[in-house]
Design a protein around this motif. Structure first.
Motif, PDB file in Angstrom:
ATOM      1  N   LYS A  65      42.931  54.741  71.032  1.00 40.17           N
ATOM      2  CA  LYS A  65      42.480  56.073  71.701  1.00 40.17           C
ATOM      3  C   LYS A  65      41.843  56.833  70.703  1.00 40.17           C
ATOM      4  CE  LYS A  65      45.007  56.408  75.864  1.00 40.17           C
ATOM      5  NZ  LYS A  65      46.237  57.277  76.690  1.00 40.17           N
ATOM      6  N   GLY A  66      40.813  57.075  70.865  1.00 42.32           N
ATOM      7  CA  GLY A  66      39.638  57.338  70.021  1.00 42.32           C
ATOM      8  C   GLY A  66      38.737  56.822  68.841  1.00 42.32           C
ATOM      9  N   ARG A  67      39.347  55.733  68.292  1.00 41.54           N
ATOM     10  CA  ARG A  67      38.612  54.573  66.811  1.00 41.54           C
ATOM     11  C   ARG A  67      38.078  54.040  68.151  1.00 41.54           C
ATOM     12  NH1 ARG A  67      41.787  51.925  63.084  1.00 41.54           N
ATOM     13  NH2 ARG A  67      43.702  52.414  64.767  1.00 41.54           N
ATOM     14  N   PHE A  68      38.424  53.050  68.875  1.00 46.32           N
ATOM     15  CA  PHE A  68      38.064  51.784  69.403  1.00 46.32           C
ATOM     16  C   PHE A  68      37.684  52.599  70.594  1.00 46.32           C
ATOM     17  CE2 PHE A  68      41.898  49.034  67.726  1.00 46.32           C
ATOM     18  CZ  PHE A  68      41.433  49.573  66.635  1.00 46.32           C
ATOM     19  N   SER A  69      36.837  51.522  70.882  1.00 49.67           N
ATOM     20  CA  SER A  69      35.692  51.095  72.125  1.00 49.67           C
ATOM     21  C   SER A  69      35.463  50.337  72.443  1.00 49.67           C
ATOM     22  CB  SER A  69      34.392  52.119  71.963  1.00 49.67           C
ATOM     23  OG  SER A  69      33.664  52.436  72.646  1.00 49.67           O
ATOM     24  N   ILE A  70      35.400  49.608  73.995  1.00 51.14           N
ATOM     25  CA  ILE A  70      35.143  48.126  74.944  1.00 51.14           C
ATOM     26  C   ILE A  70      34.645  49.046  75.894  1.00 51.14           C
ATOM     27  CG2 ILE A  70      37.640  48.941  76.708  1.00 51.14           C
ATOM     28  CD1 ILE A  70      37.599  45.312  76.216  1.00 51.14           C
ATOM     29  N   SER A  71      33.465  47.996  76.515  1.00 50.26           N
ATOM     30  CA  SER A  71      32.101  47.982  76.391  1.00 50.26           C
ATOM     31  C   SER A  71      32.165  46.427  77.412  1.00 50.26           C
ATOM     32  CB  SER A  71      30.971  48.251  76.030  1.00 50.26           C
ATOM     33  OG  SER A  71      30.483  47.928  74.545  1.00 50.26           O
ATOM     34  N   GLY A  72      31.684  46.750  78.612  1.00 49.99           N
ATOM     35  CA  GLY A  72      31.351  44.998  79.297  1.00 49.99           C
ATOM     36  C   GLY A  72      30.110  44.953  79.626  1.00 49.99           C
ATOM     37  N   VAL A  79      32.436  41.441  76.300  1.00 41.72           N
ATOM     38  CA  VAL A  79      32.942  42.625  76.030  1.00 41.72           C
ATOM     39  C   VAL A  79      32.743  42.527  74.377  1.00 41.72           C
ATOM     40  CG1 VAL A  79      34.808  42.667  78.265  1.00 41.72           C
ATOM     41  CG2 VAL A  79      34.941  40.819  75.867  1.00 41.72           C
ATOM     42  N   HIS A  80      32.127  43.783  74.568  1.00 42.09           N
ATOM     43  CA  HIS A  80      32.438  44.360  72.752  1.00 42.09           C
ATOM     44  C   HIS A  80      33.725  44.880  73.001  1.00 42.09           C
ATOM     45  CE1 HIS A  80      28.568  41.949  72.358  1.00 42.09           C
ATOM     46  NE2 HIS A  80      28.264  43.193  73.896  1.00 42.09           N
TER      47      HIS A  80
END
Length: 124
Positions: A65-72, A79-80
């Motif tokens: 949380k706060g460092r990694f971000s998932i998007s799709g 997904v990235h």
């Protein structure tokens, strides 16, 4: 049968960033979730991030949380994972995973499909 193809791993200095991508093929049902796990040598495979492609719902363990971000991208089944402020403790093989599910589970046994993995190495 869903197949997953990962890309984007590599070598980075501590404090740097990397972006991983995963493309799925063969999806036939909804809802469809995709996510990332990682496994360091001698350790278990652990959950890093997950996303419900149909509505964008996401989930992360505390360390991400706060460092990694998932998007799709639901239309492209892609997904990235954007990883920032990386540390040597983030060094691991990162695996893309997918499943047909109504929630985002954090245990490996709930995910049906796996990619081959991509190495992420963070130098001190």
């Amino acid at each position: 049968q869903v197949q997953l193809l990962e890309s984007g791993g590599g070598y980075v200095q501590s404090g740097g960033s990397l972006r991983l991508s995963c493309a799925a093929s063969g999806r036939t049902l909804n809802p469809f979730i995709m996510g990332w796990f990682r496994q360091a040598p001698g350790n278990e495979r652990v959950f890093v991030a997950g996303i419900m492609l149909t509505d964008g719902q996401t989930d992360y363990p505390d360390f991400a949380k706060g460092r990694f971000s998932i998007s799709g991208d639901n239309a492209a089944d892609t997904v990235h994972l954007q990883m920032n402020n990386l540390t040597p403790e983030d060094t691991a093989v990162y695996y893309c995973a997918a499943a047909f599910d109504l929630e985002i589970p954090q245990h490996t046994s709930a995910w049906s499909f796996w990619g081959q993995g991509t190495q992420v190495t963070v130098a001190a």
